[in-house]
Design a protein around this motif. Structure first.
Motif, PDB file in Angstrom:
ATOM      1  N   CYS A 225       0.841  -1.350   0.127  1.00 25.10           N
ATOM      2  CA  CYS A 225       0.308   0.124  -0.039  1.00 25.10           C
ATOM      3  C   CYS A 225       0.791   1.156   0.076  1.00 25.10           C
ATOM      4  O   CYS A 225       0.732   2.106  -0.828  1.00 25.10           O
ATOM      5  CB  CYS A 225      -0.933  -0.084   1.105  1.00 25.10           C
ATOM      6  N   ARG A 226       1.640   1.312   0.742  1.00 27.87           N
ATOM      7  CA  ARG A 226       2.853   2.337   0.717  1.00 27.87           C
ATOM      8  C   ARG A 226       3.551   2.858  -0.600  1.00 27.87           C
ATOM      9  O   ARG A 226       3.576   3.821  -1.169  1.00 27.87           O
ATOM     10  CB  ARG A 226       3.875   2.298   1.707  1.00 27.87           C
ATOM     11  N   ALA A 227       3.840   1.672  -1.290  1.00 26.86           N
ATOM     12  CA  ALA A 227       4.471   1.861  -2.705  1.00 26.86           C
ATOM     13  C   ALA A 227       3.436   2.134  -3.555  1.00 26.86           C
ATOM     14  O   ALA A 227       3.579   2.869  -4.420  1.00 26.86           O
ATOM     15  CB  ALA A 227       4.859   0.185  -3.159  1.00 26.86           C
ATOM     16  N   LEU A 228       1.921   1.838  -3.308  1.00 27.74           N
ATOM     17  CA  LEU A 228       1.104   2.159  -4.504  1.00 27.74           C
ATOM     18  C   LEU A 228       0.689   3.725  -3.979  1.00 27.74           C
ATOM     19  O   LEU A 228       0.387   4.502  -5.107  1.00 27.74           O
ATOM     20  CB  LEU A 228      -0.527   1.342  -3.737  1.00 27.74           C
ATOM     21  N   ASP A 229       0.645   4.235  -2.911  1.00 30.04           N
ATOM     22  CA  ASP A 229       0.519   5.574  -2.626  1.00 30.04           C
ATOM     23  C   ASP A 229       1.450   6.408  -3.244  1.00 30.04           C
ATOM     24  O   ASP A 229       1.427   7.619  -3.652  1.00 30.04           O
ATOM     25  CB  ASP A 229       0.559   5.875  -1.021  1.00 30.04           C
ATOM     26  N   GLY A 230       2.643   5.827  -3.343  1.00 31.21           N
ATOM     27  CA  GLY A 230       3.633   6.797  -4.316  1.00 31.21           C
ATOM     28  C   GLY A 230       3.470   6.716  -5.576  1.00 31.21           C
ATOM     29  O   GLY A 230       4.238   7.685  -6.388  1.00 31.21           O
ATOM     30  N   GLU A 231       2.795   6.042  -6.110  1.00 31.31           N
ATOM     31  CA  GLU A 231       2.505   5.705  -7.536  1.00 31.31           C
ATOM     32  C   GLU A 231       1.000   6.402  -8.052  1.00 31.31           C
ATOM     33  O   GLU A 231       0.754   6.374  -9.255  1.00 31.31           O
ATOM     34  CB  GLU A 231       2.491   4.321  -8.104  1.00 31.31           C
ATOM     35  N   LEU A 232       0.392   6.717  -7.089  1.00 30.22           N
ATOM     36  CA  LEU A 232      -1.264   7.188  -7.569  1.00 30.22           C
ATOM     37  C   LEU A 232      -1.026   8.575  -8.389  1.00 30.22           C
ATOM     38  O   LEU A 232      -0.375   9.366  -8.035  1.00 30.22           O
ATOM     39  CB  LEU A 232      -1.915   7.293  -6.325  1.00 30.22           C
ATOM     40  N   PRO A 233      -2.041   8.419  -9.033  1.00 30.88           N
ATOM     41  CA  PRO A 233      -2.057   9.796 -10.048  1.00 30.88           C
ATOM     42  C   PRO A 233      -2.292  11.065  -9.115  1.00 30.88           C
ATOM     43  O   PRO A 233      -3.107  10.768  -8.198  1.00 30.88           O
ATOM     44  CB  PRO A 233      -3.021   9.536 -11.178  1.00 30.88           C
ATOM     45  N   ASP A 234      -1.972  12.145  -9.713  1.00 34.50           N
ATOM     46  CA  ASP A 234      -2.416  13.403  -9.124  1.00 34.50           C
ATOM     47  C   ASP A 234      -3.830  14.066  -9.200  1.00 34.50           C
ATOM     48  O   ASP A 234      -4.626  14.482  -8.621  1.00 34.50           O
ATOM     49  CB  ASP A 234      -1.240  14.714  -9.291  1.00 34.50           C
ATOM     50  N   THR A 235      -4.177  13.534 -10.547  1.00 31.27           N
ATOM     51  CA  THR A 235      -5.487  13.811 -10.864  1.00 31.27           C
ATOM     52  C   THR A 235      -6.306  12.707 -11.811  1.00 31.27           C
ATOM     53  O   THR A 235      -5.444  11.710 -12.127  1.00 31.27           O
ATOM     54  CB  THR A 235      -5.625  14.982 -11.943  1.00 31.27           C
TER      55      THR A 235
END
Length: 160
Positions: free
Chosen positions: A48-58
């Motif tokens: 989940c931490r890795a996912l959070d870093g890859e999520l889009p800004d928009t």
């Protein structure tokens, strides 16, 4: 493989024209979105931490606006219009072979229609579960899932 797993292999693909519906029908959610932060295992929390870093800004033209309390396990766009929670428990509805599943850009999701609210979708066949809740504006439009697919595929391995 369960019958639910086989059911997900017959996906509904979302076309690019659906994005136009999304952009035309967007509306914000609550001004101060609040969610329950999941309590995953240490292994799931790392995904989940890795996912959070890859999520889009928009997503669908909505700016990222994370809910309270702040956590790497939750994210939001449009002040609650789209809310993502990572590391959630496996939904009981996944045991129901009548559950509906869709695939968006190579990621499988189980669809749950909620009364008086938009849909909730949860990843399947991944090492941890990611849940996305959409406002009523997305009752018939799940195209935001395509925006999450690259990050999910990159950070959360398949179960098989």
């Amino acid at each position: 493989m369960t019958s639910f797993g086989r059911r997900l292999l017959r996906p509904v693909f979302l076309g690019p024209s659906a994005a136009l519906v999304l952009l035309a029908g967007c509306s914000g959610g609550d001004a101060t979105a609040s969610v329950t932060v999941p309590s995953p295992s240490p292994e799931a929390a790392a995904y989940c931490r890795a996912l959070d870093g890859e999520l889009p800004d928009t997503v669908g033209g909505l700016e990222r606006s994370d809910p309270e309390p702040a956590s790497e396990l939750t994210a939001g766009w449009g002040d609650g219009a789209i809310v993502l929670r990572c590391g959630v428990e496996r939904p009981a509805k996944m045991d129901d072979d009548q559950s509906k599943g869709i695939t968006a850009s190579g990621v499988n999701w189980m669809l749950e229609q909620r009364e008086n609210d938009g849909p909730r979708l949860t990843t399947t066949l991944r090492k941890t579960y990611v849940e996305v809740s959409l406002s009523e504006a997305y009752a018939h439009d799940t195209t935001p899932l395509a925006a999450f697919a690259p990050a999910v595929k990159k950070t959360i391995p398949n179960r098989f």
